[in-house]
Design a protein around this motif. Structure first.
Motif, PDB file in Angstrom:
ATOM      1  N   THR A  26      43.023  48.554 -32.944  1.00 55.71           N
ATOM      2  CA  THR A  26      41.628  48.761 -32.531  1.00 55.71           C
ATOM      3  C   THR A  26      40.698  48.739 -33.727  1.00 55.71           C
ATOM      4  OG1 THR A  26      42.373  50.082 -30.650  1.00 55.71           O
ATOM      5  CG2 THR A  26      40.072  50.320 -31.322  1.00 55.71           C
ATOM      6  N   ARG A  27      41.135  49.318 -34.824  1.00 52.28           N
ATOM      7  CA  ARG A  27      40.292  49.345 -36.029  1.00 52.28           C
ATOM      8  C   ARG A  27      40.014  47.939 -36.542  1.00 52.28           C
ATOM      9  NH1 ARG A  27      43.749  53.850 -39.238  1.00 52.28           N
ATOM     10  NH2 ARG A  27      45.398  52.634 -38.220  1.00 52.28           N
ATOM     11  N   LEU A  28      40.961  47.020 -36.332  1.00 50.87           N
ATOM     12  CA  LEU A  28      40.749  45.637 -36.746  1.00 50.87           C
ATOM     13  C   LEU A  28      39.764  44.945 -35.814  1.00 50.87           C
ATOM     14  CD1 LEU A  28      41.526  43.304 -38.626  1.00 50.87           C
ATOM     15  CD2 LEU A  28      43.435  42.811 -37.088  1.00 50.87           C
ATOM     16  N   LYS A  29      39.854  45.217 -34.527  1.00 47.14           N
ATOM     17  CA  LYS A  29      38.943  44.595 -33.568  1.00 47.14           C
ATOM     18  C   LYS A  29      37.494  44.902 -33.894  1.00 47.14           C
ATOM     19  CE  LYS A  29      42.055  44.551 -29.539  1.00 47.14           C
ATOM     20  NZ  LYS A  29      42.245  45.060 -28.153  1.00 47.14           N
ATOM     21  N   ARG A  30      37.243  46.103 -34.388  1.00 49.83           N
ATOM     22  CA  ARG A  30      35.863  46.484 -34.699  1.00 49.83           C
ATOM     23  C   ARG A  30      35.324  45.739 -35.921  1.00 49.83           C
ATOM     24  NH1 ARG A  30      37.661  51.931 -33.395  1.00 49.83           N
ATOM     25  NH2 ARG A  30      37.884  52.390 -35.612  1.00 49.83           N
ATOM     26  N   LEU A  31      36.230  45.262 -36.783  1.00 49.12           N
ATOM     27  CA  LEU A  31      35.798  44.626 -38.028  1.00 49.12           C
ATOM     28  C   LEU A  31      35.663  43.112 -37.925  1.00 49.12           C
ATOM     29  CD1 LEU A  31      37.998  46.536 -40.655  1.00 49.12           C
ATOM     30  CD2 LEU A  31      35.505  46.642 -40.455  1.00 49.12           C
ATOM     31  N   ALA A  32      36.569  42.484 -37.177  1.00 52.39           N
ATOM     32  CA  ALA A  32      36.654  41.025 -37.195  1.00 52.39           C
ATOM     33  C   ALA A  32      35.838  40.407 -36.067  1.00 52.39           C
ATOM     34  CB  ALA A  32      38.115  40.595 -37.078  1.00 52.39           C
ATOM     35  N   PRO A  33      34.977  39.444 -36.369  1.00 56.05           N
ATOM     36  CA  PRO A  33      34.237  38.741 -35.325  1.00 56.05           C
ATOM     37  C   PRO A  33      35.179  37.987 -34.384  1.00 56.05           C
ATOM     38  CG  PRO A  33      33.318  38.303 -37.509  1.00 56.05           C
ATOM     39  CD  PRO A  33      34.616  38.999 -37.723  1.00 56.05           C
ATOM     40  N   HIS A  34      34.676  37.650 -33.224  1.00 54.30           N
ATOM     41  CA  HIS A  34      35.495  37.003 -32.208  1.00 54.30           C
ATOM     42  C   HIS A  34      36.090  35.690 -32.714  1.00 54.30           C
ATOM     43  CE1 HIS A  34      36.890  35.653 -28.304  1.00 54.30           C
ATOM     44  NE2 HIS A  34      36.173  34.550 -28.425  1.00 54.30           N
ATOM     45  N   GLU A  35      35.282  34.882 -33.421  1.00 50.73           N
ATOM     46  CA  GLU A  35      35.789  33.582 -33.864  1.00 50.73           C
ATOM     47  C   GLU A  35      36.904  33.739 -34.895  1.00 50.73           C
ATOM     48  OE1 GLU A  35      31.957  34.389 -36.230  1.00 50.73           O
ATOM     49  OE2 GLU A  35      32.702  34.638 -34.174  1.00 50.73           O
ATOM     50  N   VAL A  36      36.860  34.824 -35.679  1.00 51.57           N
ATOM     51  CA  VAL A  36      37.933  35.089 -36.634  1.00 51.57           C
ATOM     52  C   VAL A  36      39.205  35.478 -35.897  1.00 51.57           C
ATOM     53  CG1 VAL A  36      38.687  36.627 -38.487  1.00 51.57           C
ATOM     54  CG2 VAL A  36      36.377  35.664 -38.518  1.00 51.57           C
ATOM     55  N   HIS A  37      39.091  36.350 -34.909  1.00 45.54           N
ATOM     56  CA  HIS A  37      40.246  36.709 -34.083  1.00 45.54           C
ATOM     57  C   HIS A  37      40.868  35.468 -33.457  1.00 45.54           C
ATOM     58  CE1 HIS A  37      40.761  41.015 -34.055  1.00 45.54           C
ATOM     59  NE2 HIS A  37      39.463  41.225 -33.879  1.00 45.54           N
ATOM     60  N   GLN A  38      40.040  34.581 -32.960  1.00 44.47           N
ATOM     61  CA  GLN A  38      40.557  33.368 -32.329  1.00 44.47           C
ATOM     62  C   GLN A  38      41.351  32.520 -33.316  1.00 44.47           C
ATOM     63  OE1 GLN A  38      36.998  31.570 -30.471  1.00 44.47           O
ATOM     64  NE2 GLN A  38      38.056  31.847 -28.515  1.00 44.47           N
ATOM     65  N   ARG A  39      40.813  32.352 -34.530  1.00 46.62           N
ATOM     66  CA  ARG A  39      41.504  31.536 -35.526  1.00 46.62           C
ATOM     67  C   ARG A  39      42.849  32.154 -35.890  1.00 46.62           C
ATOM     68  NH1 ARG A  39      37.695  30.289 -38.446  1.00 46.62           N
ATOM     69  NH2 ARG A  39      37.497  32.166 -39.720  1.00 46.62           N
TER      70      ARG A  39
END
Length: 360
Positions: A26-39
């Motif tokens: 969860t702590r990572l989700k708050r930091l990384a933008p959606h497009e970064v998560h997708q990549r």
């Protein structure tokens, strides 16, 4: 590339956790933008030990920065895919993480990294890849920071455009770095033309590759290193397919004799590769991709530099399916024991290499 001096960097408190694409913290989700998560989830990075290097806040209850970090197995570097949150702190954490493992280098892909942020963290831009459009894998830009004071000269990077032209490409890169070939001439036409002369269908075995290099550049001294007199790279063919390819390899030995290209019948030790690099020569080395990529396929790489504990290679192939890009393959430090094992091929072991000297 000039050495990068160690900087007095503010210590940072960080943790290292495995990266699990389906269940990011969860702590990572708050930091990384959606497009970064997708990549981060577009490739199966599991073979490259993906992990998160995260910077903790003062009380250790949250993350203020994080980076997705990967690396090819049996190498001496780490690669930042993206850094999010407090980016300078994330870079310091990854550098500290790499130093703690005694690694030679950290790279940073240029998906979201800015020139200003990377420069502030002591990274140097990599030369843009010369790979033809439509064949390149990865970001347009990349950055590197060496973790020692050794000087490593950077060749141009060119990714092979077929599955079988690795030998030709390594020779072309070597001659471009040596100043024999202009960078604008390092293109697909040159790649396929040299492969056509170097191949014994479809692989480029050491003798034929050495002969092709001498024919292409008569002023460049060439030595072939092959510690067996039997045909090589044929074990996977049925007998009737081996026979005519073996005949071609014997013909290549005859051609080498006519051209005055020596064939050293002794196994080339890594100490001699280091000596050759110290003399300003280049070494095309045949190895198996089993260690770095997980499949036992013979493959040519270029040895062009040395740092404490590792030789620096350029690999003309990157495996996009695993998140591997030209940033991984370029200026790649491989520990001496790993490279020694990778370049000892087949059940009846042999080592193949081609040394290209300074033009005369």
């Amino acid at each position: 590339m000039p050495p990068q001096q160690e900087q007095q960097e503010t210590p940072v408190k960080f943790v290292v956790v495995p990266f699990e694409p389906g269940t990011p913290p969860t702590r990572l989700k708050r930091l990384a933008p959606h497009e970064v998560h997708q990549r981060w989830q577009t490739a199966d990075r599991s073979a490259h030990f993906p992990h998160i290097v995260a910077v903790e806040d003062d009380d250790g209850t949250d993350w203020t920065a994080a980076a997705l970090v990967t690396a090819r197995p049996q190498t001496a570097y780490l690669k930042i895919v993206d850094a999010v949150g407090d980016i300078p702190a994330a870079a310091r954490a990854v550098l500290a993480h790499a130093r703690g493992q005694g690694l030679a280098q950290v790279k940073w892909e240029g998906w979201t990294a800015s020139p200003q942020a990377t420069a502030a963290a002591g990274f140097t831009p990599l030369r843009p890849a010369l790979t033809p459009a439509g064949h390149a894998e990865g970001p347009d830009t990349g950055y590197v920071r060496w973790l020692h004071d050794a000087t490593v000269s950077e060749p141009p990077y060119y990714g092979q455009t077929t599955h079988f032209t690795c030998g030709a490409v390594t020779a072309l890169i070597a001659q471009t770095q040596a100043g024999v070939l202009a960078p604008r001439e390092l293109d697909r036409q040159a790649e396929l033309a040299l492969w056509r002369d170097a191949t014994n269908f479809p692989a480029c075995e050491p003798v034929r590759l050495g002969v092709a290099v001498r024919r292409a550049w008569p002023s460049s001294p060439v030595t072939i290193h092959l510690d067996t007199d039997r045909p090589v790279l044929l074990d996977h063919y049925p007998d009737h397919e081996q026979e005519w390819r073996a005949l071609l390899q014997r013909t290549s030995r005859t051609d080498a004799g006519h051209l005055g290209v020596p064939i050293d019948p002794h196994r080339l030790p890594l100490t001699e590769i280091r000596n050759a690099l110290g003399r300003g020569e280049h070494v095309l080395l045949l190895l198996s991709l089993a260690g770095m990529q997980g499949f036992d396929v013979p493959h040519w790489v270029l040895c062009h530099g040395a740092v404490p504990g590792a030789l620096v290679i350029d690999d003309p192939w990157a495996n996009a399916a695993t998140g591997d890009t030209w940033v991984d393959a370029h200026l790649l430090p491989v520990p001496d024991p790993s490279l020694d094992a990778m370049s000892t091929l087949s059940a009846d072991p042999f080592r193949g290499a081609v040394t290209i000297g300074r033009p005369q």
